[in-house]
Design a protein around this motif. Sequence first.
Motif, mmCIF file in Angstrom:
data_model
loop_
_atom_site.group_PDB
_atom_site.id
_atom_site.type_symbol
_atom_site.label_atom_id
_atom_site.label_comp_id
_atom_site.label_asym_id
_atom_site.label_seq_id
_atom_site.Cartn_x
_atom_site.Cartn_y
_atom_site.Cartn_z
ATOM 1 N N ASN A 132 47.975 33.094 39.200
ATOM 2 C CA ASN A 132 47.512 32.488 40.246
ATOM 3 C C ASN A 132 48.622 31.184 40.665
ATOM 4 O O ASN A 132 48.715 31.023 41.977
ATOM 5 C CB ASN A 132 46.446 31.464 39.531
ATOM 6 C CG ASN A 132 45.178 32.512 39.495
ATOM 7 O OD1 ASN A 132 44.987 33.511 40.271
ATOM 8 N ND2 ASN A 132 44.102 32.199 38.797
ATOM 9 N N PHE A 168 46.629 23.001 35.789
ATOM 10 C CA PHE A 168 45.465 23.464 35.037
ATOM 11 C C PHE A 168 46.101 23.017 33.442
ATOM 12 O O PHE A 168 47.189 23.164 33.075
ATOM 13 C CB PHE A 168 45.481 24.988 34.846
ATOM 14 C CG PHE A 168 44.744 25.643 36.243
ATOM 15 C CD1 PHE A 168 43.467 25.683 36.198
ATOM 16 C CD2 PHE A 168 45.367 25.777 37.261
ATOM 17 C CE1 PHE A 168 42.844 26.149 37.091
ATOM 18 C CE2 PHE A 168 44.787 26.190 38.311
ATOM 19 C CZ PHE A 168 43.400 26.404 38.467
ATOM 20 N N GLY A 172 47.406 23.492 45.791
ATOM 21 C CA GLY A 172 46.282 22.824 45.089
ATOM 22 C C GLY A 172 44.937 23.251 45.274
ATOM 23 O O GLY A 172 44.594 24.169 46.045
ATOM 24 N N VAL A 173 43.863 22.719 44.356
ATOM 25 C CA VAL A 173 42.562 23.526 44.662
ATOM 26 C C VAL A 173 41.731 22.087 45.328
ATOM 27 O O VAL A 173 41.790 21.064 44.565
ATOM 28 C CB VAL A 173 41.927 23.790 43.095
ATOM 29 C CG1 VAL A 173 40.367 24.308 43.341
ATOM 30 C CG2 VAL A 173 42.860 24.753 42.275
ATOM 31 N N PHE A 184 34.236 34.370 41.760
ATOM 32 C CA PHE A 184 34.467 33.333 42.896
ATOM 33 C C PHE A 184 36.240 33.442 43.282
ATOM 34 O O PHE A 184 37.145 33.308 42.489
ATOM 35 C CB PHE A 184 34.582 31.870 42.621
ATOM 36 C CG PHE A 184 34.901 30.858 43.460
ATOM 37 C CD1 PHE A 184 33.988 30.339 44.544
ATOM 38 C CD2 PHE A 184 36.023 30.362 43.446
ATOM 39 C CE1 PHE A 184 34.396 29.519 45.543
ATOM 40 C CE2 PHE A 184 36.645 29.237 44.323
ATOM 41 C CZ PHE A 184 35.814 29.023 45.384
ATOM 42 N N THR A 185 36.332 33.855 44.348
ATOM 43 C CA THR A 185 37.665 34.101 44.910
ATOM 44 C C THR A 185 37.953 33.737 46.327
ATOM 45 O O THR A 185 37.342 33.823 47.081
ATOM 46 C CB THR A 185 38.210 35.574 44.712
ATOM 47 O OG1 THR A 185 39.561 35.527 45.018
ATOM 48 C CG2 THR A 185 37.600 36.454 45.427
ATOM 49 N N THR A 186 39.014 33.272 46.727
ATOM 50 C CA THR A 186 39.588 32.911 48.093
ATOM 51 C C THR A 186 40.500 34.058 48.519
ATOM 52 O O THR A 186 40.990 33.774 49.779
ATOM 53 C CB THR A 186 40.139 31.330 48.257
ATOM 54 O OG1 THR A 186 41.081 31.376 47.469
ATOM 55 C CG2 THR A 186 38.899 30.164 47.899
ATOM 56 N N LYS A 187 41.066 34.866 47.637
ATOM 57 C CA LYS A 187 42.092 35.739 47.828
ATOM 58 C C LYS A 187 41.341 36.976 48.542
ATOM 59 O O LYS A 187 40.216 37.339 48.535
ATOM 60 C CB LYS A 187 42.593 36.257 46.657
ATOM 61 C CG LYS A 187 43.218 34.887 46.111
ATOM 62 C CD LYS A 187 43.956 35.321 44.735
ATOM 63 C CE LYS A 187 44.507 34.150 43.842
ATOM 64 N NZ LYS A 187 44.921 34.432 42.638
ATOM 65 N N GLY A 238 39.598 36.004 36.928
ATOM 66 C CA GLY A 238 40.695 35.573 35.883
ATOM 67 C C GLY A 238 40.491 34.247 35.211
ATOM 68 O O GLY A 238 40.305 34.083 34.171
ATOM 69 N N LEU A 239 40.014 33.235 36.155
ATOM 70 C CA LEU A 239 39.649 31.940 35.670
ATOM 71 C C LEU A 239 38.355 31.810 34.713
ATOM 72 O O LEU A 239 38.376 31.318 33.808
ATOM 73 C CB LEU A 239 39.648 30.843 36.817
ATOM 74 C CG LEU A 239 40.760 30.663 37.171
ATOM 75 C CD1 LEU A 239 40.709 29.399 38.297
ATOM 76 C CD2 LEU A 239 41.875 30.041 36.498
ATOM 77 N N ASP A 264 51.953 24.163 39.354
ATOM 78 C CA ASP A 264 52.659 24.692 40.545
ATOM 79 C C ASP A 264 52.889 23.659 41.924
ATOM 80 O O ASP A 264 52.193 22.591 41.652
ATOM 81 C CB ASP A 264 51.969 26.005 41.230
ATOM 82 C CG ASP A 264 50.631 25.813 41.589
ATOM 83 O OD1 ASP A 264 50.404 25.104 42.397
ATOM 84 O OD2 ASP A 264 49.436 26.524 41.019
ATOM 85 N N ALA A 285 49.845 31.103 44.514
ATOM 86 C CA ALA A 285 49.709 29.757 45.136
ATOM 87 C C ALA A 285 51.039 28.957 45.677
ATOM 88 O O ALA A 285 50.990 28.232 46.857
ATOM 89 C CB ALA A 285 48.838 28.630 44.374
ATOM 90 N N ILE A 298 35.679 27.412 41.158
ATOM 91 C CA ILE A 298 36.696 28.378 40.675
ATOM 92 C C ILE A 298 36.710 29.099 39.325
ATOM 93 O O ILE A 298 37.055 30.002 38.949
ATOM 94 C CB ILE A 298 38.239 27.908 40.836
ATOM 95 C CG1 ILE A 298 38.296 26.664 39.818
ATOM 96 C CG2 ILE A 298 38.467 27.551 42.244
ATOM 97 C CD1 ILE A 298 39.838 26.137 39.696
ATOM 98 N N GLY A 306 42.245 39.447 45.170
ATOM 99 C CA GLY A 306 41.583 38.818 43.950
ATOM 100 C C GLY A 306 40.378 39.412 43.590
ATOM 101 O O GLY A 306 39.519 40.080 44.238
ATOM 102 N N THR A 307 40.145 39.200 42.244
ATOM 103 C CA THR A 307 38.739 39.566 41.702
ATOM 104 C C THR A 307 37.954 38.671 41.190
ATOM 105 O O THR A 307 36.511 38.417 41.267
ATOM 106 C CB THR A 307 39.187 40.455 40.597
ATOM 107 O OG1 THR A 307 39.736 39.739 39.506
ATOM 108 C CG2 THR A 307 39.577 41.607 40.878
ATOM 109 N N GLY A 308 38.503 37.232 41.252
ATOM 110 C CA GLY A 308 37.469 35.922 40.992
ATOM 111 C C GLY A 308 37.058 36.358 39.517
ATOM 112 O O GLY A 308 36.270 35.501 39.143
#
Length: 658
Positions: free
Chosen positions: A555, A644, A592-593, A606-609, A618-619, A588, A559, A601, A614-616
């Motif tokens: 991620n 994080f 930022g978020v 939930f993904t913005t990709k 990972g987190l 990074d 980003a 997130i 994105g699969t949403g």
Amino acid sequence: MPPASTPTPSPAAEPSRAAGLTVTLVLVLLLGYELLDHHDAGAAHDPTAAPFRLIAVFLASAAVALSIAWTALRGHPTLFPVRLQDQRPSRSGSVVHLVQWLLWMRWLACAIATVLVLLTVDVVHMLQRELLSPILVTLLALAAANLSFEEWLKRAPRDARLQVGVQMAVDLAVLTVLIHYSGGVENPLSLLYLFHVIISGILLSRKVCYLVALTSFGLFAGMAAMELYEVTAHYTLEIFPHSSTVEEHGAARTAHAAGGGHQEGDAVHAAHFSPYVYSRIFLQAVILLTTAYFITTIMDRLRAEEAAARRMADQEAEARERLESVVEAAGAGLRLLGMGLRPIWTNPRFTAWSPADAETRQIAAATLEDQETRVTEHASQAGGRTRYLEMTTSAMRDAGGAPHQVVQLLQDVTAKRTAEAEASHAGKLAAVGRMASSIAHEINNPVGILSARLHLLLRKKDFGEVDLREELGKMTALTDRITVITRTLLGHVRSGKRPREKILLSQVFERISILMDAWAKQKGIDLRFTVAPGTPAASGDPGEIDQILLNLVLNAIDASPVDGTVVVQAGAHRDAEGQRWLRLIVEDDGPGVPAASRERIFEPFFTTKPVGKGTGLGLSISRRIVQENGGRIRVVGGAVGARFEIDLPQAPEEGATR
Ligand code: ADP
């Protein structure tokens, strides 16, 4: 009357029969002796002339004492007939119990009456000896009746209710005859009628109680009237001023009749004095009826209270049943524990799944203490398969707000866990898929160099000019590099859980860098790993820790801008409460978020990709793993970009990873 169930044989039957036969035998012997000896009237008041009767007194008293002691020592239920709640008229079993108790009490009464009569005749000389025979005959008749009652009960337990009625009627009649022979209205034992009034009031119905009171009254009044109007003789107790023998009594009666009223010195007794007899009869009526009134009123109230209690218990049982079926339908296990962790209710499913009892009770104890609701996960091997159970333990408060019960709800989350494991695996594959080109590139490089070197070697005609050992060494280094990459990759995509172990962060970072370096380089990103001095070891599944870091680093790289920097750090951390953690930071310098989506997130999917990127997952997977390991994860706005932070519990035995 509803059909009665066959009563279970009472343990009292045997001793009751033995006591009964003993009493009957004593009565037969006494009567036999009395009948043979009755002409010896002159010896009536001489105790030495009646040694046999004294022995009989002794024997009968011993029998009474022994049977009472035996009953009391065994805590025998027949001494206390039936508990109140058994007294529902529909319970014919309890009526049988009552008959058995009456039989037993009658033997006791027979024995006590025999002793009393013998004492009255021979020791205190209050009764004429001539009366002994009719009294003994009456008692023997009662004993014979009791034997036949026993037989009746044995043969027809279904008639128990009728038997109670017949037995009470016989008792009242016998009592009247006995009172008649032992003083009539003078006899204070005429209060014994109350015994049946009380018993019927307690154990039978209001109607029966009044019937018994009225019958008792009728018998007593009849007897007193018959004595008063001299239909039958009156046998006085000698404490009263009266004729002492039947003959004298007859003479006094004749004199009284001839004289047309009593005169000075005439031994006319109160039993022949109508005002006394009438007031005595009136008094008996008052005593019997007020007793019946009080006893039935008290019993009505008790029965009403009992019925209310029973109704409440029924309602409670109904509510519990309803709750049970709801819990059953919900497919959950439920357990209710009281103070001191006393189990109040456990549904069958909770028992069947049987998570480790010591552990679940410990959780319950903690919840009872601090009233915090706890959600814990347990594994159960019940039924030969592994089941993952989620248990919610919460405290219940009483009306005063104090915690008094703990409820534990158990849910089978095996399917959810399996789905999560599959999603987690899919997440890993997705990550690998995204890194595939860079990993292929990473492998392609050494393979290309290897191939070039081999071709060069093959073209050589003379190996003498090459240092073959050096060449082979270089090639081995290249194959080793490929092996490390593929092994790390395979280790990462392997599914399933591995046992907990001590994890050194330097090793984790090494593996991540093997997988990610090429990807970062390809994107022009500087990927740095630092482990602070004194960093403790973590404890857990190494594959899971790798997965978390891989998700976060992927991620971060996504980003970060080209030429950005991603820093991965590990170090020791002590929080505000003084608790020690192992802290991992992935930072990074991307956008930022946004504060609004900092919680979202971590939600699954939930993904913005863009789609395909994105699969949403990972987190959300990372957060679950962290929490399962007793840790926490959060995102904070970094100086620039996103930061994080993961806190993991330190491994039990501390060790630095540098
Ligand atoms: P995915 O990466 O497949 O979208 P994740 O659960 O890993 O799924 O991430 C969810 C979302 O969180 C991402 O779509 C992104 O919007 C946001 N996010 C995660 N990491 C970062 C980061 N380092 N900087 C900015 N946004 C991030």
